[in-house]
Design a protein around this motif. Structure first.
Motif, PDB file in Angstrom:
ATOM      1  N   ILE A  66       0.970  -1.183   0.001  1.00  0.00           N
ATOM      2  CA  ILE A  66       0.029   0.106   0.069  1.00  0.00           C
ATOM      3  C   ILE A  66       1.079   1.133   0.024  1.00  0.00           C
ATOM      4  O   ILE A  66       2.064   1.189   0.491  1.00  0.00           O
ATOM      5  CB  ILE A  66      -0.929   0.015   1.227  1.00  0.00           C
ATOM      6  N   VAL A  67       0.281   2.314  -0.339  1.00  0.00           N
ATOM      7  CA  VAL A  67       1.021   3.604  -0.462  1.00  0.00           C
ATOM      8  C   VAL A  67       0.354   4.579   0.257  1.00  0.00           C
ATOM      9  O   VAL A  67      -0.783   4.789   0.127  1.00  0.00           O
ATOM     10  CB  VAL A  67       1.018   4.200  -2.111  1.00  0.00           C
ATOM     11  N   VAL A  68       0.961   4.999   1.490  1.00  0.00           N
ATOM     12  CA  VAL A  68       0.423   6.253   2.411  1.00  0.00           C
ATOM     13  C   VAL A  68       0.909   7.245   1.793  1.00  0.00           C
ATOM     14  O   VAL A  68       2.122   7.489   2.024  1.00  0.00           O
ATOM     15  CB  VAL A  68       0.631   5.720   3.735  1.00  0.00           C
ATOM     16  N   GLN A  69       0.114   8.190   1.486  1.00  0.00           N
ATOM     17  CA  GLN A  69       0.699   9.498   1.033  1.00  0.00           C
ATOM     18  C   GLN A  69      -0.389  10.719   1.354  1.00  0.00           C
ATOM     19  O   GLN A  69      -0.360  11.005   2.350  1.00  0.00           O
ATOM     20  CB  GLN A  69       1.082   9.559  -0.654  1.00  0.00           C
ATOM     21  N   HIS A  70      -1.084  10.927   0.324  1.00  0.00           N
ATOM     22  CA  HIS A  70      -1.858  12.177   0.445  1.00  0.00           C
ATOM     23  C   HIS A  70      -3.504  11.549   0.974  1.00  0.00           C
ATOM     24  O   HIS A  70      -4.110  12.567   1.787  1.00  0.00           O
ATOM     25  CB  HIS A  70      -2.177  12.867  -0.855  1.00  0.00           C
ATOM     26  N   GLN A  71      -4.024  10.491   0.326  1.00  0.00           N
ATOM     27  CA  GLN A  71      -5.379  10.280   0.611  1.00  0.00           C
ATOM     28  C   GLN A  71      -5.487   9.050   1.656  1.00  0.00           C
ATOM     29  O   GLN A  71      -5.454   8.013   0.809  1.00  0.00           O
ATOM     30  CB  GLN A  71      -6.176  10.147  -0.412  1.00  0.00           C
ATOM     31  N   PHE A  72      -5.453   9.261   2.777  1.00  0.00           N
ATOM     32  CA  PHE A  72      -5.832   7.916   3.820  1.00  0.00           C
ATOM     33  C   PHE A  72      -6.786   8.819   4.775  1.00  0.00           C
ATOM     34  O   PHE A  72      -6.634   9.873   5.072  1.00  0.00           O
ATOM     35  CB  PHE A  72      -4.440   7.596   4.337  1.00  0.00           C
ATOM     36  N   TRP A  73      -7.205   8.004   5.593  1.00  0.00           N
ATOM     37  CA  TRP A  73      -7.952   8.373   6.715  1.00  0.00           C
ATOM     38  C   TRP A  73      -7.996   7.428   7.873  1.00  0.00           C
ATOM     39  O   TRP A  73      -7.637   6.127   7.745  1.00  0.00           O
ATOM     40  CB  TRP A  73      -9.355   8.690   6.455  1.00  0.00           C
ATOM     41  N   ASP A  74      -8.644   7.843   8.924  1.00  0.00           N
ATOM     42  CA  ASP A  74      -8.735   6.718  10.336  1.00  0.00           C
ATOM     43  C   ASP A  74      -7.664   6.163  10.493  1.00  0.00           C
ATOM     44  O   ASP A  74      -7.681   5.070  10.767  1.00  0.00           O
ATOM     45  CB  ASP A  74     -10.098   6.165   9.932  1.00  0.00           C
TER      46      ASP A  74
END
Length: 178
Positions: A66-74
């Motif tokens: 997975i890529v954690v960059q601009h659009q992630f939540w919770d």
């Protein structure tokens, strides 16, 4: 050569997983990544404690990145796992990933990479029953590698995808352009 009763290999892996936990905890506290930092996190999808949708499990039966960059939540982080909301093909998904299932962590903005050997123990029927317990001497693990990744890392990832290696899930296609 004498036997390593202390199990430095396991202690080193746990300490390096602590780096990932700390970085994710700081990200969860602020709700964003500092500067240009972003993370590629590869994990075993069939490891004990991993919770992903059936659709993702079918698409990535062994491991996914997975890529954690601009659009992630919770984003929530505990001592043993992290939870995160991400979008896959415009479908919101919640993922729960124990740190013990993480195989790799890469921050391309600073060329920092961690790799782990992960061992899943199966029962007689072949069902996964537990992650390696660091207090038990079941099998010797190799010490994880800490690498200063080369500039060719992106090329290597592309060639892995062509060769049927690890799948990289990019969220760039779903980002709104300014």
């Amino acid at each position: 050569m004498s036997q390593d009763h202390i199990r430095y290999d396991i202690l080193a892996q746990e300490a390096l997983r602590g780096v990932i936990k700390k970085v994710l905890m700081e990200t969860a506290a602020t709700g964003q990544l500092p500067g240009e930092h972003h993370f590629f996190i590869t994990f075993l999808t069939n490891a004990p404690g991993v919770r992903i949708s059936t659709a993702l499990q079918d698409r990535y039966p062994e491991q996914m990145t997975i890529v954690v960059q601009h659009q992630f939540w919770d984003l929530k982080v505990t001592d043993t796992l992290f939870e995160i909301g991400l979008s896959f093909s415009d479908q919101p998904e919640k993922l729960v990933v124990p740190f013990s299932a993480v195989r790799g962590f890469y921050d391309p903005s600073v060329n920092f990479e961690l790799e782990f050997d992960t061992l899943i123990i199966e029962d007689e029927d072949g069902a996964d029953i537990a992650e390696l317990d660091a207090s038990k001497e079941i099998a010797k693990l190799e010490t994880p590698q800490v690498n200063e990744a080369s500039e060719d890392a992106d090329k290597d990832e592309a060639s892995e995808e062509k060769d049927g290696g690890a799948d990289v899930v990019s969220l760039d296609a779903f980002r709104k352009k300014p």
